[in-house]
Design an enzyme around this catalytic site. Structure first.
Site, PDB file in Angstrom:
ATOM      1  N   GLY A 107       0.797  -1.123   0.022  1.00 20.58           N
ATOM      2  CA  GLY A 107       0.022  -0.044  -0.049  1.00 20.58           C
ATOM      3  C   GLY A 107       0.930   1.251  -0.017  1.00 20.58           C
ATOM      4  O   GLY A 107       2.227   1.082   0.033  1.00 20.58           O
TER       5      GLY A 107
ATOM      6  N   HIS B 119      -7.870  19.425   2.233  1.00 19.74           N
ATOM      7  CA  HIS B 119      -7.531  18.017   2.020  1.00 19.74           C
ATOM      8  C   HIS B 119      -7.970  17.863   0.499  1.00 19.74           C
ATOM      9  O   HIS B 119      -8.485  18.618  -0.179  1.00 19.74           O
ATOM     10  CB  HIS B 119      -8.303  16.938   2.756  1.00 19.74           C
TER      11      HIS B 119
ATOM     12  N   LYS C  14     -11.479  13.119  -0.879  1.00 19.67           N
ATOM     13  CA  LYS C  14     -11.613  12.842   0.794  1.00 19.67           C
ATOM     14  C   LYS C  14     -13.091  12.469   0.941  1.00 19.67           C
ATOM     15  O   LYS C  14     -13.915  13.420   0.647  1.00 19.67           O
ATOM     16  CB  LYS C  14     -11.117  13.586   1.762  1.00 19.67           C
TER      17      LYS C  14
HETATM   18  P1  NAD Z   1      -3.646   1.678   0.705  1.00 20.24           P
HETATM   19  O1  NAD Z   1      -5.131   1.254   0.350  1.00 20.24           O
HETATM   20  O2  NAD Z   1      -2.653   2.328  -0.308  1.00 20.24           O
HETATM   21  O3  NAD Z   1      -2.906   0.406   1.338  1.00 20.24           O
HETATM   22  C1  NAD Z   1      -3.554  -0.560   2.195  1.00 20.24           C
HETATM   23  C2  NAD Z   1      -2.790  -2.092   1.769  1.00 20.24           C
HETATM   24  O4  NAD Z   1      -3.214  -2.755   2.731  1.00 20.24           O
HETATM   25  C3  NAD Z   1      -3.191  -2.435   0.437  1.00 20.24           C
HETATM   26  O5  NAD Z   1      -1.818  -2.876  -0.439  1.00 20.24           O
HETATM   27  C4  NAD Z   1      -4.242  -3.528   0.672  1.00 20.24           C
HETATM   28  O6  NAD Z   1      -3.850  -4.791  -0.051  1.00 20.24           O
HETATM   29  C5  NAD Z   1      -3.478  -4.075   2.068  1.00 20.24           C
HETATM   30  N1  NAD Z   1      -4.225  -4.881   2.969  1.00 20.24           N
HETATM   31  C6  NAD Z   1      -5.598  -4.915   3.281  1.00 20.24           C
HETATM   32  N2  NAD Z   1      -5.725  -6.046   3.964  1.00 20.24           N
HETATM   33  C7  NAD Z   1      -4.605  -6.655   4.435  1.00 20.24           C
HETATM   34  C8  NAD Z   1      -4.481  -7.500   5.275  1.00 20.24           C
HETATM   35  N3  NAD Z   1      -5.342  -8.007   6.168  1.00 20.24           N
HETATM   36  N4  NAD Z   1      -3.103  -8.001   5.465  1.00 20.24           N
HETATM   37  C9  NAD Z   1      -2.110  -7.356   4.795  1.00 20.24           C
HETATM   38  N5  NAD Z   1      -2.339  -6.407   4.002  1.00 20.24           N
HETATM   39  C10 NAD Z   1      -3.460  -5.943   3.583  1.00 20.24           C
HETATM   40  O7  NAD Z   1      -3.795   2.568   1.938  1.00 20.24           O
HETATM   41  P2  NAD Z   1      -2.994   3.679   2.647  1.00 20.24           P
HETATM   42  O8  NAD Z   1      -2.935   5.105   1.985  1.00 20.24           O
HETATM   43  O9  NAD Z   1      -1.501   3.272   2.540  1.00 20.24           O
HETATM   44  O10 NAD Z   1      -3.579   3.642   4.274  1.00 20.24           O
HETATM   45  C11 NAD Z   1      -3.561   2.471   4.851  1.00 20.24           C
HETATM   46  C12 NAD Z   1      -4.275   3.107   6.383  1.00 20.24           C
HETATM   47  O11 NAD Z   1      -3.349   3.934   6.901  1.00 20.24           O
HETATM   48  C13 NAD Z   1      -5.668   3.569   6.368  1.00 20.24           C
HETATM   49  O12 NAD Z   1      -6.532   3.371   7.427  1.00 20.24           O
HETATM   50  C14 NAD Z   1      -5.419   5.346   6.330  1.00 20.24           C
HETATM   51  O13 NAD Z   1      -6.190   5.931   7.017  1.00 20.24           O
HETATM   52  C15 NAD Z   1      -4.047   5.311   7.250  1.00 20.24           C
HETATM   53  N6  NAD Z   1      -3.237   6.077   7.437  1.00 20.24           N
HETATM   54  C16 NAD Z   1      -2.686   6.546   8.597  1.00 20.24           C
HETATM   55  C17 NAD Z   1      -1.847   7.502   8.819  1.00 20.24           C
HETATM   56  C18 NAD Z   1      -1.273   7.850  10.164  1.00 20.24           C
HETATM   57  O14 NAD Z   1      -0.350   8.781  10.281  1.00 20.24           O
HETATM   58  N7  NAD Z   1      -1.472   7.077  11.002  1.00 20.24           N
HETATM   59  C19 NAD Z   1      -1.335   8.172   7.741  1.00 20.24           C
HETATM   60  C20 NAD Z   1      -1.732   8.042   6.446  1.00 20.24           C
HETATM   61  C21 NAD Z   1      -2.752   6.771   6.134  1.00 20.24           C
END
Ligand code: NAD
Length: 267
Positions: free
Chosen positions: A14, A156, A160
């Site tokens: 991801g 944003h 979003k």
């Molecule tokens: P994304 O969709 O690009 O990536 C998610 C990845 O997780 C995908 O590749 C998917 O195939 C994989 N995935 C899904 N279920 C899985 C599982 N059970 N096991 C292994 N892999 C799995 O999303 P993203 O933009 O990278 O965001 C991911 C999460 O992080 C979201 O919830 C987003 O809100 C959060 N986020 C948090 C912060 C922070 O600072 N905490 C910052 C940005 C995004």
């Protein structure tokens, strides 16, 4: 024996997961133990993240990775549907979870805290890893003690779904704890276009700007007699979260129980 912290990355394919793989491969204090993603990648984790091959193929089964690697920490950036199960699995194997995925309920966090304590390990769930954003929220809450008149403006990307952002809501909550209760503005105020004054929260307003090309920004504007103060944080790309993720990985080795919120590490 190496004293590097061994990390499994869930969601390695991801947008955030690739940044975490990059961080782990490029940091001397960290070592990549495994990389997992739900969609079969059959690719080297390093190459997937835009680096040379790391010798670790992205696998599909987190439980197998937890059982077969001697990992210290699981970093999870997956989906709200997967993250609870992933976190509980990591705790079961004594691997400390550092979770960036959003959407945990208070009940889930309480349950995971209990599981961490039972296992005698630490855990972290942090909806925002940006050190600048955390400081912006803390400074805004501090300023609200002296400047009770304020408005929040957050920016944003136009795709979003939710408004205001989770960060704006969290900022508003922290401000409300610190600020004397006050309904701002003219009580006779009327909107001639609906929504012109933004969303109402506890006496002040929150405005959500949605535009293509914007990543994530927020400012809190305080107004006083003859003066104003602006506190603003700008995020330009996902790499900006990585110093926070690294601090989380290091901190989680030092305590037991689940901590919710990265702000607890920023004094
Ligand atoms: P994304 O969709 O690009 O990536 C998610 C990845 O997780 C995908 O590749 C998917 O195939 C994989 N995935 C899904 N279920 C899985 C599982 N059970 N096991 C292994 N892999 C799995 O999303 P993203 O933009 O990278 O965001 C991911 C999460 O992080 C979201 O919830 C987003 O809100 C959060 N986020 C948090 C912060 C922070 O600072 N905490 C910052 C940005 C995004």
């Amino acid at each position: 024996m190496s004293n590097k912290i061994r990390v499994i990355v869930a969601g390695a394919g991801g947008r955030m997961g690739k940044e975490v793989v990059k961080l782990v491969l490029q940091d001397d204090a960290l070592e990549l133990a495994a990389a997992v993603d739900r969609s079969p990648q059959e690719q080297d984790a390093g190459r997937l993240a835009g680096l040379p091959d790391a010798g670790i193929v992205v696998s599909e089964d987190l439980e197998e990775a937890l059982a077969s690697s001697t990992a210290d920490v699981l970093v999870d950036f997956t989906t709200p549907q997967s993250a609870y199960r992933n976190t509980a699995l990591a705790i079961k194997y004594g691997v400390r979870p550092v979770i960036g995925t959003t959407g945990f309920t208070p009940e889930q966090i309480a349950e995971l805290d209990k599981q961490c304590l039972d296992q005698g390990i630490g855990g972290l769930i942090a909806p925002n890893f940006s050190i600048g954003v955390i400081l912006m929220m803390k400074f805004a809450a501090q300023a609200a003690k002296y400047f009770p008149h304020l408005e929040i403006i957050e920016y944003h990307g136009d795709q979003k779904l939710d408004a205001p952002s989770g960060t704006a809501i969290k900022t508003a909550e922290l401000i409300s704890e610190a600020r004397q209760e006050l309904r701002q503005g003219n009580p006779q105020e009327e909107e001639t276009i609906e929504g012109a004054r933004g969303g109402y929260y506890n006496g002040f307003r929150i405005h959500s700007v949605r535009l293509p090309g914007v990543f994530a920004q927020q400012e809190v504007i305080f107004g006083g007699f003859g003066q104003s103060l602006k506190i603003r944080a700008d995020s330009y790309e996902r790499a900006g979260y990585m110093p926070g993720v690294k601090l989380g990985i290091q901190k989680v080795m030092e305590y037991t129980g689940m901590i919710y919120g990265f702000e607890h590490f920023i004094e």
